[in-house]
Motif scaffolding. Sequence first.
Motif, PDB file in Angstrom:
ATOM      1  N   ARG A  48      37.419  29.845  44.660  1.00 60.84           N
ATOM      2  CA  ARG A  48      38.230  30.961  43.948  1.00 60.84           C
ATOM      3  C   ARG A  48      37.860  31.300  42.594  1.00 60.84           C
ATOM      4  O   ARG A  48      37.614  32.742  42.473  1.00 60.84           O
ATOM      5  N   LEU A  49      36.862  30.581  41.865  1.00 58.11           N
ATOM      6  CA  LEU A  49      36.322  31.131  40.517  1.00 58.11           C
ATOM      7  C   LEU A  49      35.346  32.147  40.997  1.00 58.11           C
ATOM      8  O   LEU A  49      35.236  33.150  40.274  1.00 58.11           O
ATOM      9  N   MET A  50      34.439  31.922  41.826  1.00 54.57           N
ATOM     10  CA  MET A  50      33.355  32.786  42.238  1.00 54.57           C
ATOM     11  C   MET A  50      34.123  34.153  42.846  1.00 54.57           C
ATOM     12  O   MET A  50      33.553  35.192  42.145  1.00 54.57           O
ATOM     13  N   LEU A  51      35.123  34.124  43.520  1.00 51.40           N
ATOM     14  CA  LEU A  51      35.566  35.264  43.885  1.00 51.40           C
ATOM     15  C   LEU A  51      36.260  36.031  42.849  1.00 51.40           C
ATOM     16  O   LEU A  51      36.323  37.267  42.809  1.00 51.40           O
ATOM     17  N   ALA A  52      36.955  35.114  41.779  1.00 45.64           N
ATOM     18  CA  ALA A  52      37.813  35.899  40.889  1.00 45.64           C
ATOM     19  C   ALA A  52      36.803  36.812  39.931  1.00 45.64           C
ATOM     20  O   ALA A  52      36.965  37.773  39.606  1.00 45.64           O
ATOM     21  N   LEU A  53      35.401  36.179  39.638  1.00 39.42           N
ATOM     22  CA  LEU A  53      34.456  36.482  38.996  1.00 39.42           C
ATOM     23  C   LEU A  53      33.832  37.828  39.404  1.00 39.42           C
ATOM     24  O   LEU A  53      33.628  39.059  38.891  1.00 39.42           O
ATOM     25  N   LYS A  54      33.709  37.679  40.779  1.00 38.33           N
ATOM     26  CA  LYS A  54      33.092  39.035  41.647  1.00 38.33           C
ATOM     27  C   LYS A  54      33.776  40.054  41.723  1.00 38.33           C
ATOM     28  O   LYS A  54      33.566  41.177  41.663  1.00 38.33           O
ATOM     29  N   TYR A  55      35.212  39.772  42.012  1.00 34.13           N
ATOM     30  CA  TYR A  55      36.171  40.961  42.395  1.00 34.13           C
ATOM     31  C   TYR A  55      37.260  41.380  41.376  1.00 34.13           C
ATOM     32  O   TYR A  55      38.101  41.854  41.615  1.00 34.13           O
ATOM     33  N   ASP A  56      36.760  40.702  40.067  1.00 36.24           N
ATOM     34  CA  ASP A  56      37.778  41.149  38.817  1.00 36.24           C
ATOM     35  C   ASP A  56      39.286  40.548  39.091  1.00 36.24           C
ATOM     36  O   ASP A  56      40.210  41.381  38.852  1.00 36.24           O
ATOM     37  N   VAL A  57      39.417  39.499  39.582  1.00 35.77           N
ATOM     38  CA  VAL A  57      40.850  38.859  39.733  1.00 35.77           C
ATOM     39  C   VAL A  57      41.253  37.649  38.515  1.00 35.77           C
ATOM     40  O   VAL A  57      40.997  36.532  38.618  1.00 35.77           O
ATOM     41  N   ALA A  58      41.587  38.389  37.285  1.00 35.64           N
ATOM     42  CA  ALA A  58      42.018  37.646  36.120  1.00 35.64           C
ATOM     43  C   ALA A  58      43.060  36.359  36.431  1.00 35.64           C
ATOM     44  O   ALA A  58      42.750  35.357  35.858  1.00 35.64           O
ATOM     45  N   GLU A  59      43.949  36.698  37.210  1.00 36.25           N
ATOM     46  CA  GLU A  59      44.901  35.754  37.531  1.00 36.25           C
ATOM     47  C   GLU A  59      44.622  34.400  38.270  1.00 36.25           C
ATOM     48  O   GLU A  59      45.194  33.403  38.360  1.00 36.25           O
ATOM     49  N   TRP A  60      43.338  34.371  39.041  1.00 37.32           N
ATOM     50  CA  TRP A  60      42.715  33.099  39.521  1.00 37.32           C
ATOM     51  C   TRP A  60      41.809  32.494  38.703  1.00 37.32           C
ATOM     52  O   TRP A  60      41.509  31.354  39.002  1.00 37.32           O
TER      53      TRP A  60
END
Length: 146
Positions: A48-60
Amino acid sequence: MLDEYSPTTDTWVTLLSISTRLLFDRIRRHAIEMIPNSMSDARAPFKRLMLALKYDVAEWLKPAYAGIVSGRESLSFEEASQLPWDIVALLLRSREIYNHPDNISSEPSTTSDPPPRPDPLPPPTHHLVRPRSPLRSIASPEPSTT
Protein backbone atom coordinates in the motif's frame (compact mmCIF):
# COMPACT_ATOMS: atom_id res chain seq x y z
CA MET A 1 -23.15 -12.88 -13.46
CA LEU A 2 -21.76 -9.44 -12.57
CA ASP A 3 -22.44 -10.12 -8.89
CA GLU A 4 -20.08 -13.10 -9.04
CA TYR A 5 -17.15 -11.14 -10.50
CA SER A 6 -14.63 -9.95 -7.94
CA PRO A 7 -11.66 -8.05 -9.39
CA THR A 8 -8.22 -8.95 -8.11
CA THR A 9 -5.86 -6.48 -6.49
CA ASP A 10 -3.86 -6.37 -9.73
CA THR A 11 -7.01 -5.42 -11.66
CA TRP A 12 -7.76 -2.59 -9.22
CA VAL A 13 -4.16 -1.36 -9.44
CA THR A 14 -4.40 -1.35 -13.24
CA LEU A 15 -7.60 0.71 -13.01
CA LEU A 16 -5.89 3.09 -10.58
CA SER A 17 -2.96 3.50 -12.95
CA ILE A 18 -5.11 4.17 -16.01
CA SER A 19 -7.57 6.44 -14.21
CA THR A 20 -4.70 8.48 -12.72
CA ARG A 21 -3.05 9.00 -16.10
CA LEU A 22 -6.29 9.84 -17.89
CA LEU A 23 -7.73 11.96 -15.04
CA PHE A 24 -10.83 9.75 -14.58
CA ASP A 25 -11.50 10.92 -11.04
CA ARG A 26 -14.57 8.78 -10.28
CA ILE A 27 -12.85 5.56 -11.37
CA ARG A 28 -9.69 6.58 -9.51
CA ARG A 29 -11.67 7.26 -6.31
CA HIS A 30 -13.42 3.88 -6.59
CA ALA A 31 -10.12 2.04 -7.12
CA ILE A 32 -8.62 3.88 -4.12
CA GLU A 33 -11.55 2.68 -1.99
CA MET A 34 -11.37 -0.92 -3.22
CA ILE A 35 -7.63 -1.67 -3.22
CA PRO A 36 -7.15 -1.75 0.58
CA ASN A 37 -10.09 -4.18 0.89
CA SER A 38 -8.54 -6.53 -1.66
CA MET A 39 -5.15 -6.75 0.12
CA SER A 40 -4.96 -9.27 2.91
CA ASP A 41 -1.42 -10.63 3.09
CA ALA A 42 1.23 -9.75 5.66
CA ARG A 43 3.04 -7.45 3.22
CA ALA A 44 -0.09 -5.36 2.49
CA PRO A 45 1.16 -2.24 4.38
CA PHE A 46 4.37 -2.18 2.31
CA LYS A 47 2.47 -2.74 -0.94
CA ARG A 48 0.00 0.00 0.00
CA LEU A 49 2.89 2.39 0.76
CA MET A 50 4.50 1.68 -2.62
CA LEU A 51 1.19 2.26 -4.42
CA ALA A 52 0.52 5.43 -2.40
CA LEU A 53 3.86 6.90 -3.41
CA LYS A 54 3.55 5.83 -7.04
CA TYR A 55 -0.05 6.95 -7.60
CA ASP A 56 -0.19 9.93 -5.21
CA VAL A 57 -2.69 8.51 -2.72
CA ALA A 58 -1.98 10.56 0.41
CA GLU A 59 -4.74 8.91 2.47
CA TRP A 60 -2.91 5.56 2.36
CA LEU A 61 0.36 6.89 3.78
CA LYS A 62 -0.45 6.99 7.50
CA PRO A 63 -2.15 3.54 7.63
CA ALA A 64 0.71 2.05 5.60
CA TYR A 65 3.34 3.63 7.87
CA ALA A 66 1.50 2.42 10.98
CA GLY A 67 1.16 -1.10 9.56
CA ILE A 68 4.86 -1.32 8.77
CA VAL A 69 5.93 0.10 12.14
CA SER A 70 3.61 -2.09 14.22
CA GLY A 71 3.85 -5.23 12.07
CA ARG A 72 5.48 -8.47 13.13
CA GLU A 73 8.19 -8.35 10.47
CA SER A 74 10.52 -5.51 9.62
CA LEU A 75 11.15 -4.36 6.07
CA SER A 76 13.21 -6.77 4.02
CA PHE A 77 16.31 -5.53 2.23
CA GLU A 78 14.50 -5.79 -1.11
CA GLU A 79 11.57 -3.73 0.19
CA ALA A 80 13.80 -1.11 1.78
CA SER A 81 15.76 -0.71 -1.45
CA GLN A 82 12.55 0.24 -3.28
CA LEU A 83 11.83 3.18 -0.95
CA PRO A 84 13.57 6.56 -0.61
CA TRP A 85 16.23 6.37 2.10
CA ASP A 86 14.60 9.06 4.27
CA ILE A 87 11.35 7.08 4.48
CA VAL A 88 13.28 3.90 5.34
CA ALA A 89 15.17 5.74 8.08
CA LEU A 90 11.96 7.16 9.56
CA LEU A 91 10.24 3.77 9.43
CA LEU A 92 13.14 1.98 11.13
CA ARG A 93 13.46 4.67 13.80
CA SER A 94 9.71 4.64 14.42
CA ARG A 95 9.73 0.85 14.67
CA GLU A 96 12.56 1.07 17.21
CA ILE A 97 10.60 3.59 19.31
CA TYR A 98 7.38 1.58 18.97
CA ASN A 99 9.03 -1.63 20.19
CA HIS A 100 11.18 -0.05 22.93
CA PRO A 101 10.60 -1.72 26.34
CA ASP A 102 9.71 1.64 27.94
CA ASN A 103 6.74 1.90 25.60
CA ILE A 104 5.38 -1.56 26.40
CA SER A 105 3.39 -1.92 29.60
CA SER A 106 4.28 -4.95 31.76
CA GLU A 107 1.12 -4.62 33.88
CA PRO A 108 -1.84 -6.72 32.82
CA SER A 109 -4.52 -4.62 31.23
CA THR A 110 -7.96 -4.50 32.83
CA THR A 111 -9.58 -3.56 29.53
CA SER A 112 -9.54 -5.22 26.15
CA ASP A 113 -7.95 -2.13 24.57
CA PRO A 114 -4.19 -2.22 24.01
CA PRO A 115 -2.08 0.37 25.83
CA PRO A 116 -1.57 3.63 23.94
CA ARG A 117 1.52 3.74 21.75
CA PRO A 118 3.52 6.77 20.67
CA ASP A 119 2.70 8.16 17.26
CA PRO A 120 4.82 5.99 14.94
CA LEU A 121 6.06 8.75 12.64
CA PRO A 122 6.75 12.43 13.16
CA PRO A 123 5.01 14.80 10.75
CA PRO A 124 6.79 14.83 7.40
CA THR A 125 9.23 17.65 6.85
CA HIS A 126 8.44 17.71 3.16
CA HIS A 127 5.47 16.73 1.05
CA LEU A 128 5.96 13.15 -0.14
CA VAL A 129 3.04 13.06 -2.55
CA ARG A 130 3.33 15.21 -5.63
CA PRO A 131 0.24 17.27 -6.53
CA ARG A 132 -1.50 16.14 -9.70
CA SER A 133 -1.08 18.48 -12.63
CA PRO A 134 -3.83 19.18 -15.14
CA LEU A 135 -3.50 17.53 -18.52
CA ARG A 136 -3.49 20.91 -20.26
CA SER A 137 -0.23 21.96 -18.65
CA ILE A 138 1.40 18.73 -19.81
CA ALA A 139 0.01 18.75 -23.35
CA SER A 140 0.58 22.37 -24.29
CA PRO A 141 3.95 24.06 -23.94
CA GLU A 142 4.34 27.55 -22.52
CA PRO A 143 3.84 30.28 -25.16
CA SER A 144 7.08 31.71 -26.45
CA THR A 145 7.93 35.35 -25.81
CA THR A 146 9.93 35.87 -29.01
